[in-house]
Design an enzyme around this catalytic site. Structure first.
Site, PDB file in Angstrom:
ATOM      1  N   CYS A 122     -12.713  14.511  -2.356  1.00 53.81           N
ATOM      2  CA  CYS A 122     -13.393  14.650  -3.662  1.00 53.81           C
ATOM      3  C   CYS A 122     -14.914  14.646  -3.493  1.00 53.81           C
ATOM      4  O   CYS A 122     -15.632  14.916  -4.462  1.00 53.81           O
ATOM      5  CB  CYS A 122     -12.980  13.543  -4.617  1.00 53.81           C
ATOM      6  SG  CYS A 122     -11.373  13.838  -5.364  1.00 53.81           S
ATOM      7  N   TYR A 148     -15.738   9.794  -9.172  1.00 57.53           N
ATOM      8  CA  TYR A 148     -15.023   9.190  -8.037  1.00 57.53           C
ATOM      9  C   TYR A 148     -15.576   9.754  -6.724  1.00 57.53           C
ATOM     10  O   TYR A 148     -15.820   9.026  -5.761  1.00 57.53           O
ATOM     11  CB  TYR A 148     -13.530   9.502  -8.208  1.00 57.53           C
ATOM     12  CG  TYR A 148     -12.625   9.192  -7.043  1.00 57.53           C
ATOM     13  CD1 TYR A 148     -12.226   7.879  -6.777  1.00 57.53           C
ATOM     14  CD2 TYR A 148     -12.123  10.217  -6.238  1.00 57.53           C
ATOM     15  CE1 TYR A 148     -11.365   7.602  -5.717  1.00 57.53           C
ATOM     16  CE2 TYR A 148     -11.262   9.951  -5.191  1.00 57.53           C
ATOM     17  CZ  TYR A 148     -10.889   8.641  -4.933  1.00 57.53           C
ATOM     18  OH  TYR A 148     -10.034   8.373  -3.888  1.00 57.53           O
ATOM     19  N   ALA A 192      -0.402  13.859  -8.343  1.00 60.68           N
ATOM     20  CA  ALA A 192       0.455  14.997  -8.719  1.00 60.68           C
ATOM     21  C   ALA A 192       1.824  15.001  -8.020  1.00 60.68           C
ATOM     22  O   ALA A 192       2.847  15.181  -8.702  1.00 60.68           O
ATOM     23  CB  ALA A 192      -0.284  16.308  -8.458  1.00 60.68           C
ATOM     24  N   ARG A 282      -9.199  24.297  -2.419  1.00 65.03           N
ATOM     25  CA  ARG A 282      -9.542  23.459  -1.276  1.00 65.03           C
ATOM     26  C   ARG A 282      -9.240  24.228   0.000  1.00 65.03           C
ATOM     27  O   ARG A 282      -8.243  24.951   0.065  1.00 65.03           O
ATOM     28  CB  ARG A 282      -8.666  22.197  -1.257  1.00 65.03           C
ATOM     29  CG  ARG A 282      -8.846  21.216  -2.411  1.00 65.03           C
ATOM     30  CD  ARG A 282     -10.218  20.744  -2.491  1.00 65.03           C
ATOM     31  NE  ARG A 282     -10.404  19.465  -3.153  1.00 65.03           N
ATOM     32  CZ  ARG A 282     -11.603  19.042  -3.519  1.00 65.03           C
ATOM     33  NH1 ARG A 282     -12.661  19.773  -3.309  1.00 65.03           N
ATOM     34  NH2 ARG A 282     -11.753  17.882  -4.102  1.00 65.03           N
TER      35      ARG A 282
HETATM   36  P1  NAD Z   1      -3.851   2.457  -4.221  1.00 64.69           P
HETATM   37  O1  NAD Z   1      -4.382   2.381  -5.613  1.00 64.69           O
HETATM   38  O2  NAD Z   1      -2.376   2.481  -4.030  1.00 64.69           O
HETATM   39  O3  NAD Z   1      -4.440   1.255  -3.340  1.00 64.69           O
HETATM   40  C1  NAD Z   1      -5.717   0.718  -3.567  1.00 64.69           C
HETATM   41  C2  NAD Z   1      -5.556  -0.795  -3.622  1.00 64.69           C
HETATM   42  O4  NAD Z   1      -6.855  -1.390  -3.827  1.00 64.69           O
HETATM   43  C3  NAD Z   1      -4.672  -1.265  -4.792  1.00 64.69           C
HETATM   44  O5  NAD Z   1      -3.561  -1.998  -4.324  1.00 64.69           O
HETATM   45  C4  NAD Z   1      -5.601  -2.121  -5.620  1.00 64.69           C
HETATM   46  O6  NAD Z   1      -4.979  -3.271  -6.193  1.00 64.69           O
HETATM   47  C5  NAD Z   1      -6.648  -2.528  -4.595  1.00 64.69           C
HETATM   48  N1  NAD Z   1      -7.873  -2.988  -5.263  1.00 64.69           N
HETATM   49  C6  NAD Z   1      -8.498  -2.405  -6.316  1.00 64.69           C
HETATM   50  N2  NAD Z   1      -9.550  -3.150  -6.700  1.00 64.69           N
HETATM   51  C7  NAD Z   1      -9.587  -4.214  -5.860  1.00 64.69           C
HETATM   52  C8  NAD Z   1     -10.432  -5.347  -5.769  1.00 64.69           C
HETATM   53  N3  NAD Z   1     -11.453  -5.526  -6.614  1.00 64.69           N
HETATM   54  N4  NAD Z   1     -10.186  -6.264  -4.796  1.00 64.69           N
HETATM   55  C9  NAD Z   1      -9.130  -6.106  -3.939  1.00 64.69           C
HETATM   56  N5  NAD Z   1      -8.295  -5.051  -3.987  1.00 64.69           N
HETATM   57  C10 NAD Z   1      -8.511  -4.121  -4.947  1.00 64.69           C
HETATM   58  O7  NAD Z   1      -4.530   3.730  -3.557  1.00 64.69           O
HETATM   59  P2  NAD Z   1      -4.157   4.500  -2.204  1.00 64.69           P
HETATM   60  O8  NAD Z   1      -3.571   5.791  -2.583  1.00 64.69           O
HETATM   61  O9  NAD Z   1      -3.431   3.604  -1.271  1.00 64.69           O
HETATM   62  O10 NAD Z   1      -5.627   4.790  -1.645  1.00 64.69           O
HETATM   63  C11 NAD Z   1      -6.246   3.975  -0.645  1.00 64.69           C
HETATM   64  C12 NAD Z   1      -7.662   4.456  -0.414  1.00 64.69           C
HETATM   65  O11 NAD Z   1      -7.646   5.831  -0.029  1.00 64.69           O
HETATM   66  C13 NAD Z   1      -8.564   4.370  -1.655  1.00 64.69           C
HETATM   67  O12 NAD Z   1      -9.859   3.998  -1.260  1.00 64.69           O
HETATM   68  C14 NAD Z   1      -8.575   5.787  -2.176  1.00 64.69           C
HETATM   69  O13 NAD Z   1      -9.733   6.069  -2.926  1.00 64.69           O
HETATM   70  C15 NAD Z   1      -8.500   6.584  -0.885  1.00 64.69           C
HETATM   71  N6  NAD Z   1      -7.938   7.930  -1.076  1.00 64.69           N
HETATM   72  C16 NAD Z   1      -6.641   8.067  -1.445  1.00 64.69           C
HETATM   73  C17 NAD Z   1      -6.110   9.342  -1.635  1.00 64.69           C
HETATM   74  C18 NAD Z   1      -4.657   9.543  -2.036  1.00 64.69           C
HETATM   75  O14 NAD Z   1      -4.238  10.693  -2.204  1.00 64.69           O
HETATM   76  N7  NAD Z   1      -3.860   8.512  -2.206  1.00 64.69           N
HETATM   77  C19 NAD Z   1      -6.913  10.484  -1.458  1.00 64.69           C
HETATM   78  C20 NAD Z   1      -8.246  10.298  -1.107  1.00 64.69           C
HETATM   79  C21 NAD Z   1      -8.750   9.018  -0.895  1.00 64.69           C
END
Ligand code: NAD
Length: 324
Positions: A122, A148, A192, A282
């Site tokens: 992103c 984001y 998605a 993309r």
């Molecule tokens: P997710 O939401 O399942 O996991 C993120 C975790 O962070 C959650 O369990 C949440 O409770 C925790 N969290 C949020 N705020 C918090 C806080 N203040 N203190 C402690 N923990 C906290 O997301 P994910 O899909 O596992 O993504 C993990 C990382 O990868 C993120 O940084 C996300 O931005 C990045 N990312 C994910 C994707 C995707 O497709 N899933 C794509 C690009 C980037």
């Protein structure tokens, strides 16, 4: 002595899978999150419920028996799919900047040797269909599609500044969309692939599912085991600067629905409705991560089959209330 790691965001989707991988690699692992994993018990040796927006709680997360961990994996974020990203832009910018400012600072201050940060594709501008592959330095001049992405770009820069000034080894991955079992599949934060698996699982044969936009947006979807493999290889590597990780198989959103319907063995009609779509296209280079021997081992059809079967089981669980 076992190597040690702290995984921030270990209660979430990718973090909980990463904990399993690190344990298989022989690590002692502490997981940290606001919540424990929703769908299976954590595999971590030790799990702390902490709010990483708070600097003191960041330091508590990093103090393990005997000192600080060999590696920190920072995946904690307030995040979700496109609907959440557009609706919660203040929460995303506020909470995620605080987490990353304080966690990067705490890791450097306490002398953590190696720090992984999870960024996102992103950070890139929108692309036109058919445009040549974009490499990591194509993120500048910057024009992310949403807040984001801007927060991710700023937090990359925080981590890179601390690497320059403190000598902490920093590794940064820019993830494409990630999917697989044990990820959020309903409630508004789902992405998605999970949303489409849920809609197809709930639809009868010959039924209809709603898709936001006109269905032509091009994406790649990376199976969680491939993502975790990329994270692990990158963190062990010498590669400095951001590194894209993504399945090189690009499909339209309508093709994703068709693949899911084929997996389910259902005839499904698509109804396109207004909704937050994000960028149109993309196409990113994986040359840097592939230089470490990484390859996407999960083609979309195989990954969707595994994800669909897990979500269909969730949908059928007694007492589960579903918002289609
Ligand atoms: P997710 O939401 O399942 O996991 C993120 C975790 O962070 C959650 O369990 C949440 O409770 C925790 N969290 C949020 N705020 C918090 C806080 N203040 N203190 C402690 N923990 C906290 O997301 P994910 O899909 O596992 O993504 C993990 C990382 O990868 C993120 O940084 C996300 O931005 C990045 N990312 C994910 C994707 C995707 O497709 N899933 C794509 C690009 C980037």
């Amino acid at each position: 002595m076992a190597r040690t790691a702290v995984v921030c965001g270990a209660g979430g989707f990718i973090g909980s899978h990463l904990v399993k991988r690190l344990r298989r690699e022989g690590y002692w692992v502490r997981g940290v999150d606001l919540k424990v994993p929703e769908f299976a018990p954590t595999a971590a040796d030790d799990f702390r419920t902490l709010d990483l927006r708070d600097p003191d709680q960041c330091e508590r997360a990093l103090r393990i028996p005997g000192g600080v961990p060999d590696e920190v994996y920072q995946l904690a974020a307030d995040m979700g799919g496109m609907g959440f990203i557009h609706g919660a832009e203040c929460e995303i910018m506020h909470n995620n900047v605080l987490i990353n400012v304080h966690m990067t600072h705490a890791a450097a201050r306490l002398g953590v040797p190696r720090y992984f940060y999870s960024s996102s594709v992103c950070v890139y501008r929108d692309m036109r269909p058919g445009e040549p592959e974009m490499a990591e330095d194509g993120a500048y001049p910057a024009l992310p599609d949403n807040e984001y992405g801007w927060e991710k770009l700023y937090s990359e820069r925080i981590a890179l500044a601390y690497a320059r000034r403190t000598g902490m080894a920093v590794r940064i991955a820019r993830f494409q969309n990630c999917y697989g079992p044990e990820g959020t599949w309903q409630g508004g934060r789902e992405k998605a692939p999970a949303a489409i698996c849920r809609k197809v699982a709930c639809a009868p044969d010959g039924g209809e599912v709603e898709v936001w936009g006109d269905g032509t947006a091009v994406r790649s979807y990376t199976y969680v085991d491939d993502m975790v493999d990329g994270i692990f290889r990158l963190t062990q590597s010498h590669l400095e600067g951001p590194v894209n990780i993504g399945n090189p198989e690009y499909v339209t959103v309508d093709e994703l629905v068709a693949a899911t319907a084929a997996t389910a063995g259902k005839r499904i009609r698509i109804r396109h409705v207004d909704g937050p779509v994000g960028v149109q296209s993309r196409n990113f280079s994986n040359a840097r991560i592939e230089s470490l021997g990484w390859r996407a081992a999960w083609p979309l059809r195989r990954g969707i089959a595994a994800t669909y079967s897990w979500i269909a089981t969730q949908v059928d669980m007694p007492g589960v209330r579903i918002a289609v």
